[in-house]
Design a protein around this motif. Structure first.
Motif, PDB file in Angstrom:
ATOM      1  N   GLN A 111       0.829  -1.205   0.000  1.00 32.11           N
ATOM      2  CA  GLN A 111       0.000   0.000   0.000  1.00 32.11           C
ATOM      3  C   GLN A 111       0.866   1.258   0.000  1.00 32.11           C
ATOM      4  OE1 GLN A 111      -3.343  -0.281  -0.456  1.00 32.11           O
ATOM      5  NE2 GLN A 111      -2.756  -2.437  -0.626  1.00 32.11           N
ATOM      6  N   ALA A 112       2.138   1.097   0.283  1.00 30.70           N
ATOM      7  CA  ALA A 112       3.095   2.207   0.277  1.00 30.70           C
ATOM      8  C   ALA A 112       4.300   1.807  -0.564  1.00 30.70           C
ATOM      9  CB  ALA A 112       3.512   2.547   1.697  1.00 30.70           C
ATOM     10  N   PRO A 113       4.153   1.802  -1.885  1.00 31.47           N
ATOM     11  CA  PRO A 113       5.231   1.312  -2.750  1.00 31.47           C
ATOM     12  C   PRO A 113       6.546   2.078  -2.607  1.00 31.47           C
ATOM     13  CG  PRO A 113       3.437   2.259  -4.050  1.00 31.47           C
ATOM     14  CD  PRO A 113       2.982   2.226  -2.639  1.00 31.47           C
ATOM     15  N   LYS A 114       6.469   3.364  -2.253  1.00 29.09           N
ATOM     16  CA  LYS A 114       7.710   4.138  -2.078  1.00 29.09           C
ATOM     17  C   LYS A 114       8.510   3.621  -0.876  1.00 29.09           C
ATOM     18  CE  LYS A 114       7.206   6.938  -5.484  1.00 29.09           C
ATOM     19  NZ  LYS A 114       7.956   6.647  -6.701  1.00 29.09           N
ATOM     20  N   VAL A 115       7.798   3.133   0.144  1.00 33.97           N
ATOM     21  CA  VAL A 115       8.478   2.558   1.305  1.00 33.97           C
ATOM     22  C   VAL A 115       9.206   1.274   0.895  1.00 33.97           C
ATOM     23  CG1 VAL A 115       8.148   1.553   3.600  1.00 33.97           C
ATOM     24  CG2 VAL A 115       6.890   3.611   2.947  1.00 33.97           C
ATOM     25  N   LEU A 116       8.556   0.467   0.051  1.00 32.84           N
ATOM     26  CA  LEU A 116       9.213  -0.752  -0.445  1.00 32.84           C
ATOM     27  C   LEU A 116      10.444  -0.392  -1.275  1.00 32.84           C
ATOM     28  CD1 LEU A 116       6.442  -3.307  -1.459  1.00 32.84           C
ATOM     29  CD2 LEU A 116       8.202  -3.553   0.284  1.00 32.84           C
ATOM     30  N   GLU A 117      10.318   0.625  -2.119  1.00 26.37           N
ATOM     31  CA  GLU A 117      11.466   1.056  -2.921  1.00 26.37           C
ATOM     32  C   GLU A 117      12.603   1.543  -2.019  1.00 26.37           C
ATOM     33  OE1 GLU A 117      10.195   3.935  -5.790  1.00 26.37           O
ATOM     34  OE2 GLU A 117       8.999   2.470  -6.902  1.00 26.37           O
ATOM     35  N   LEU A 118      12.234   2.265  -0.951  1.00 27.20           N
ATOM     36  CA  LEU A 118      13.232   2.717   0.013  1.00 27.20           C
ATOM     37  C   LEU A 118      13.927   1.521   0.668  1.00 27.20           C
ATOM     38  CD1 LEU A 118      14.584   4.991   1.667  1.00 27.20           C
ATOM     39  CD2 LEU A 118      12.676   4.774   3.291  1.00 27.20           C
ATOM     40  N   ALA A 119      13.156   0.499   1.014  1.00 27.70           N
ATOM     41  CA  ALA A 119      13.733  -0.713   1.614  1.00 27.70           C
ATOM     42  C   ALA A 119      14.724  -1.358   0.646  1.00 27.70           C
ATOM     43  CB  ALA A 119      12.635  -1.695   1.995  1.00 27.70           C
ATOM     44  N   GLY A 120      14.366  -1.405  -0.631  1.00 25.01           N
ATOM     45  CA  GLY A 120      15.278  -1.955  -1.634  1.00 25.01           C
ATOM     46  C   GLY A 120      16.550  -1.125  -1.756  1.00 25.01           C
ATOM     47  N   GLY A 121      16.406   0.194  -1.759  1.00 30.13           N
ATOM     48  CA  GLY A 121      17.564   1.084  -1.837  1.00 30.13           C
ATOM     49  C   GLY A 121      18.462   0.957  -0.620  1.00 30.13           C
ATOM     50  N   LEU A 122      17.846   0.881   0.558  1.00 28.58           N
ATOM     51  CA  LEU A 122      18.632   0.700   1.776  1.00 28.58           C
ATOM     52  C   LEU A 122      19.333  -0.657   1.772  1.00 28.58           C
ATOM     53  CD1 LEU A 122      16.233   2.257   4.438  1.00 28.58           C
ATOM     54  CD2 LEU A 122      18.378   3.211   3.565  1.00 28.58           C
ATOM     55  N   GLY A 123      18.665  -1.668   1.205  1.00 29.80           N
ATOM     56  CA  GLY A 123      19.302  -2.978   1.058  1.00 29.80           C
ATOM     57  C   GLY A 123      20.536  -2.894   0.175  1.00 29.80           C
ATOM     58  N   ALA A 124      20.440  -2.110  -0.901  1.00 27.17           N
ATOM     59  CA  ALA A 124      21.580  -1.953  -1.806  1.00 27.17           C
ATOM     60  C   ALA A 124      22.744  -1.273  -1.100  1.00 27.17           C
ATOM     61  CB  ALA A 124      21.160  -1.142  -3.035  1.00 27.17           C
ATOM     62  N   ILE A 125      22.442  -0.235  -0.327  1.00 30.14           N
ATOM     63  CA  ILE A 125      23.496   0.470   0.418  1.00 30.14           C
ATOM     64  C   ILE A 125      24.124  -0.468   1.443  1.00 30.14           C
ATOM     65  CG2 ILE A 125      23.910   2.328   2.082  1.00 30.14           C
ATOM     66  CD1 ILE A 125      21.684   3.904   0.540  1.00 30.14           C
ATOM     67  N   THR A 126      23.283  -1.218   2.145  1.00 28.44           N
ATOM     68  CA  THR A 126      23.771  -2.170   3.144  1.00 28.44           C
ATOM     69  C   THR A 126      24.667  -3.224   2.507  1.00 28.44           C
ATOM     70  OG1 THR A 126      21.777  -1.861   4.464  1.00 28.44           O
ATOM     71  CG2 THR A 126      23.059  -3.850   4.899  1.00 28.44           C
ATOM     72  N   LEU A 127      24.237  -3.724   1.358  1.00 32.32           N
ATOM     73  CA  LEU A 127      25.006  -4.735   0.629  1.00 32.32           C
ATOM     74  C   LEU A 127      26.416  -4.244   0.344  1.00 32.32           C
ATOM     75  CD1 LEU A 127      25.249  -7.306  -1.166  1.00 32.32           C
ATOM     76  CD2 LEU A 127      24.122  -6.015  -2.962  1.00 32.32           C
ATOM     77  N   LEU A 128      26.536  -3.019  -0.157  1.00 32.08           N
ATOM     78  CA  LEU A 128      27.854  -2.498  -0.516  1.00 32.08           C
ATOM     79  C   LEU A 128      28.691  -2.121   0.704  1.00 32.08           C
ATOM     80  CD1 LEU A 128      27.169  -0.265  -3.638  1.00 32.08           C
ATOM     81  CD2 LEU A 128      28.140  -2.553  -3.541  1.00 32.08           C
ATOM     82  N   LEU A 129      28.096  -1.383   1.648  1.00 29.24           N
ATOM     83  CA  LEU A 129      28.878  -0.925   2.795  1.00 29.24           C
ATOM     84  C   LEU A 129      29.374  -2.081   3.657  1.00 29.24           C
ATOM     85  CD1 LEU A 129      27.067   2.345   3.951  1.00 29.24           C
ATOM     86  CD2 LEU A 129      29.210   2.096   2.695  1.00 29.24           C
TER      87      LEU A 129
END
Length: 190
Positions: A20-38
């Protein structure tokens, strides 16, 4: 150890709510990407055998959030499960190494253990191959399904796919750095 992946499980279980909040899901994906690299970069410079594996876990959770954040819930859960098994194998093998070296955890004081501990080396090798996503090991299939799902999500998914591929490269670097330092070369004089 199960609390580590609780966030991924929460997103998957509450998927109808998060959708119901697709931008929150996109944020979770983006934060996952940052976490993956850092976390992958931090794992690359650790000298404690257990810390390398622990930061690797944080990095792999980034993968799970990449999948869950872009709606690939089965892929995220698949990686959660495969990760649990190959990471358990790595921690158990690391424990054997630490025990054999009288509680020494500094990888700079290790080396050449392949000849002295061949079965532990094989277990660590299998865990490392799976962690790095080398076929036909389980890590390949779980990471591949997340990466494939990213490509099906437009330009944002393509950007995250590039980050996922960089993360895969980093994973191979720190996994095999650890394997080579601990098990190859000459035994440390320490």
């Amino acid at each position: 150890a199960t609390m580590v992946t609780a966030g991924v499980y929460l997103i998957v279980r509450c998927a109808p709510l998060f959708e119901q909040a697709p931008k929150v899901l996109e944020l979770a994906g983006g934060l996952g990407a940052i976490t993956l690299l850092l976390a992958g970069l931090v794992a690359l410079v650790q000298t404690d055998i257990k810390r390398v594996i622990a930061y690797s876990t944080m990095s792999q959770i980034g993968y799970m959030f990449l999948g869950a954040g872009l709606g690939a819930y089965p892929s995220a859960m698949f990686h959660l499960m495969t990760h649990a098994f190959f990471k358990a194998l790595l921690f158990l093998a690391a424990g054997i190494v630490i025990h054999a070296l009288s509680a020494e955890q500094d990888i700079r004081k290790m080396g050449g253990l392949r000849k002295l501990m061949p079965l532990t080396f094989i277990a660590f090798l299998v865990g490392s191959l799976s962690l790095a996503g080398i076929p036909p090991f389980s890590g390949f299939f779980s990471k591949d399904s997340i990466l494939a799902a990213l490509l099906a999500n437009g330009w944002y998914g393509e950007v995250l796919w590039v980050v996922g591929m960089l993360g895969t490269f980093l994973t191979g670097l720190y996994a095999f750095r650890l394997l080579f330092i601990v098990f190859w070369g000459e035994p440390s004089p320490f």
